[in-house]
Design a protein around this motif. Structure first.
Motif, PDB file in Angstrom:
ATOM      1  N   ILE A  17     -20.832  89.176  17.183  1.00  0.00           N
ATOM      2  CA  ILE A  17     -20.149  88.184  16.353  1.00  0.00           C
ATOM      3  C   ILE A  17     -21.092  87.767  15.235  1.00  0.00           C
ATOM      4  CG2 ILE A  17     -18.620  87.318  18.161  1.00  0.00           C
ATOM      5  CD1 ILE A  17     -20.612  85.020  18.580  1.00  0.00           C
ATOM      6  N   ALA A  21     -21.210  82.007  13.583  1.00  0.00           N
ATOM      7  CA  ALA A  21     -19.981  81.700  14.319  1.00  0.00           C
ATOM      8  C   ALA A  21     -20.181  80.528  15.272  1.00  0.00           C
ATOM      9  CB  ALA A  21     -19.515  82.919  15.097  1.00  0.00           C
ATOM     10  N   CYS A  24     -16.523  82.238  19.543  1.00  0.00           N
ATOM     11  CA  CYS A  24     -16.437  83.691  19.658  1.00  0.00           C
ATOM     12  C   CYS A  24     -14.985  84.103  19.461  1.00  0.00           C
ATOM     13  CB  CYS A  24     -16.938  84.149  21.027  1.00  0.00           C
ATOM     14  SG  CYS A  24     -16.698  85.918  21.296  1.00  0.00           S
ATOM     15  N   ARG A  25     -14.783  85.074  18.573  1.00  0.00           N
ATOM     16  CA  ARG A  25     -13.404  85.499  18.297  1.00  0.00           C
ATOM     17  C   ARG A  25     -12.848  86.384  19.394  1.00  0.00           C
ATOM     18  NH1 ARG A  25     -12.868  90.473  14.557  1.00  0.00           N
ATOM     19  NH2 ARG A  25     -14.798  91.599  14.994  1.00  0.00           N
ATOM     20  N   ARG A  28     -13.031  83.435  22.760  1.00  0.00           N
ATOM     21  CA  ARG A  28     -12.544  82.126  22.328  1.00  0.00           C
ATOM     22  C   ARG A  28     -13.271  80.958  23.020  1.00  0.00           C
ATOM     23  NH1 ARG A  28      -9.279  82.060  18.287  1.00  0.00           N
ATOM     24  NH2 ARG A  28      -8.348  80.148  18.965  1.00  0.00           N
ATOM     25  N   LYS A  39      -6.021  79.909  23.887  1.00  0.00           N
ATOM     26  CA  LYS A  39      -5.482  80.952  23.025  1.00  0.00           C
ATOM     27  C   LYS A  39      -4.139  80.480  22.490  1.00  0.00           C
ATOM     28  CE  LYS A  39      -7.659  84.782  25.403  1.00  0.00           C
ATOM     29  NZ  LYS A  39      -7.452  86.049  26.099  1.00  0.00           N
TER      30      LYS A  39
END
Length: 102
Positions: A17, A21, A24-25, A28, A39
């Motif tokens: 990442i 950031a 965390c994409r 999440r 989500k």
């Protein structure tokens, strides 16, 4: 700086990442608090609702429009002049005014 220098691994899922950031994409999780971010809910696809009006439209087409069309076709067929399809010798000549006066 290269792309690899701009990335870091998420301590929770080990995915690469961006270094800046906060969340965390992939997993999440908030990297500062360690709390999972919910989500986004997946919306269910909208289903077409069928109702009474659908049946009315179908019934209108089958039981009203279709018989009317059939009646019109029958009237056109039976109302056509009798000379259609006959040879010239089979067709009677038109009446003259003298024949009508007699």
């Amino acid at each position: 700086m290269t792309i690899v220098d701009e990335l870091k691994k998420c301590p929770y899922c080990a995915e690469s990442i961006k270094r800046e950031a906060v969340v965390c994409r992939f997993c999440r999780i908030n990297l500062k608090t360690g709390v999972s971010i919910a989500k986004p809910e997946k919306s269910e696809p909208i289903k077409a609702k069928s109702g009474v009006m659908d049946g009315v439209r179908i019934g209108f087409g089958i039981f009203i429009v279709l018989p009317i069309l059939l009646i019109i076709v029958v009237m056109v067929v039976f109302a056509s002049p009798p000379s259609i399809g006959k040879s010239a010798s089979e067709v009677s000549p038109p009446m003259t005014t003298q024949a009508m006066n007699q």
